[in-house]
Design a protein around this motif. Structure first.
Motif, PDB file in Angstrom:
ATOM      1  N   GLY A 189       3.154  -8.604  81.098  1.00  0.00           N
ATOM      2  CA  GLY A 189       1.990  -9.647  80.888  1.00  0.00           C
ATOM      3  C   GLY A 189       0.468  -9.508  80.868  1.00  0.00           C
ATOM      4  O   GLY A 189      -0.371  -9.791  80.674  1.00  0.00           O
ATOM      5  N   ALA A 190       0.330  -8.153  81.481  1.00  0.00           N
ATOM      6  CA  ALA A 190      -1.021  -7.670  82.145  1.00  0.00           C
ATOM      7  C   ALA A 190      -1.451  -6.716  80.573  1.00  0.00           C
ATOM      8  O   ALA A 190      -2.570  -6.277  80.881  1.00  0.00           O
ATOM      9  N   MET A 191      -0.955  -6.632  79.515  1.00  0.00           N
ATOM     10  CA  MET A 191      -1.296  -5.667  78.552  1.00  0.00           C
ATOM     11  C   MET A 191      -2.533  -6.229  77.734  1.00  0.00           C
ATOM     12  O   MET A 191      -2.600  -7.409  77.924  1.00  0.00           O
ATOM     13  N   THR A 192      -3.439  -5.565  77.521  1.00  0.00           N
ATOM     14  CA  THR A 192      -4.846  -5.749  76.973  1.00  0.00           C
ATOM     15  C   THR A 192      -4.784  -5.378  75.473  1.00  0.00           C
ATOM     16  O   THR A 192      -3.893  -4.443  75.013  1.00  0.00           O
ATOM     17  N   LEU A 193      -6.015  -5.451  74.887  1.00  0.00           N
ATOM     18  CA  LEU A 193      -6.056  -4.986  73.752  1.00  0.00           C
ATOM     19  C   LEU A 193      -6.164  -3.696  73.570  1.00  0.00           C
ATOM     20  O   LEU A 193      -5.612  -2.688  72.418  1.00  0.00           O
ATOM     21  N   ASP A 194      -6.572  -2.794  74.380  1.00  0.00           N
ATOM     22  CA  ASP A 194      -6.762  -1.453  74.578  1.00  0.00           C
ATOM     23  C   ASP A 194      -5.126  -0.865  74.725  1.00  0.00           C
ATOM     24  O   ASP A 194      -4.848  -0.027  73.816  1.00  0.00           O
TER      25      ASP A 194
END
Length: 320
Positions: A189-194
């Motif tokens: 759930g903590a995944m970002t665009l990067d």
């Protein structure tokens, strides 16, 4: 007595040097080939490559014996430790010495994984003061059970399309749905665009393997609703006892606002049909053991539990 030296690289948002990352990948690959299971998550590897986690290489010296260089590698950051000992260097106390180095100075809780049935890793973590807190299931499906014929019918308001490589709009849509669907999941759930961009640069990435679903109800504007992501890896038989093609259901997410519409079942069906196009030798997925709803969905499709892994935590980074 085994002497061990450590060399650290990366973190502080500076990527590790190329040689360090190559060494980490080499030891991880050797361990996966030997154990027939990945010893480190993709999220940890991506974070290390981005400089968000520290990487460590451990060189061990044992009188009268030549050991691999490095004999072990570690990834540290975000409150987690990943430690992998080269298969040819195990049973010599290298894991204990390396773990002690990785824990030096830790004052906050630290988490670590023991993958599969791994008594040696469990004992190592227990001796270091860790306690088990979470279970991760690896489930597998017989390729003969992949669906054929007509797909499960989707409602008229739902459109399902493969990802368009390089689309910033679709990337943002995936991050939004993933964050909402896995709001309680500490890693996914903590995944970002990067993070998403980093994953699309992995060798296994295929834009056609990422299916995005959009809901056009209401004002007619499409809203991101769900996704299914297939990870396909082809491994030469010479590298592992389980050579061939493996398709993993890398992630399946449904936005909470779409709950009850059966999108999970629909997207899973589409993902399995996409897998069939790869003619896989093996099919797998990973799911938290306490996610009973997801486990039941996969079991109804024919998946069975193949492996149980445990996450351990060391409170305050010290022995109790």
């Amino acid at each position: 007595m085994t002497r061990i030296e450590a060399e650290f690289s990366g973190a502080e948002h500076a990527a590790p040097d190329t040689a360090a990352l190559a060494d980490v990948r080499a030891v991880v690959a050797a361990a996966e080939a030997h154990d027939d299971r990945p010893p480190v998550s993709d999220q940890a590897m991506v974070a290390a490559a981005q400089g968000r986690r520290l990487v460590a290489r451990f060189t061990a010296a044992l009188e009268g014996e030549e050991l691999p260089r490095p004999a072990a590698v570690g990834i540290v950051g975000d409150g987690e430790i990943d430690l992998v000992v080269h298969p040819d260097a195990r049973g010599r106390g290298i894991g204990s010495a390396a773990l002690a180095r990785l824990l030096e100075g830790a004052t906050m809780p630290v988490k670590a994984w023991s993958h599969g049935v791994n008594p040696a890793a469990d004992a190592l973590l227990q001796r270091a003061g860790f306690s088990p807190v979470r279970e991760l299931l690896r489930m597998t499906l017989d390729p003969a059970l992949l669906p054929h014929g007509d797909p499960i019918e989707a409602p008229d308001w739902l459109s399902i399309t493969p990802h368009t490589s390089g689309s910033a709009v679709e990337a943002a849509a995936w991050v939004a749905v993933n964050a909402a669907a896995f709001a309680d999941h500490p890693e996914q759930g903590a995944m970002t665009l990067d993070d998403f961009a980093a994953l699309t640069r992995e060798e296994w990435f295929d834009a056609a393997d990422l299916l995005l679903a959009f809901d056009s109800r209401g004002d007619g504007a499409e809203r991101p609703a769900a996704f299914a992501w297939v990870k396909t890896v082809v491994t030469p038989a010479s590298q592992t006892a389980l050579g061939g093609t493996e398709c993993e259901l890398y992630a399946l997410g449904v936005h909470p606002d779409e709950a009850g519409a059966g999108l999970g079942r629909i997207l899973l069906d589409r993902a399995l049909r996409r897998m069939a196009e790869h003619d896989p030798d093996r099919i797998s997925l990973y799911v938290d053991g306490d996610n009973e709803r997801a486990v039941r969905l996969y079991e109804r499709t024919g998946f069975t539990v193949d492996q149980r892994s445990r996450q351990w935590v060391k409170e305050n980074g010290r022995h109790e």
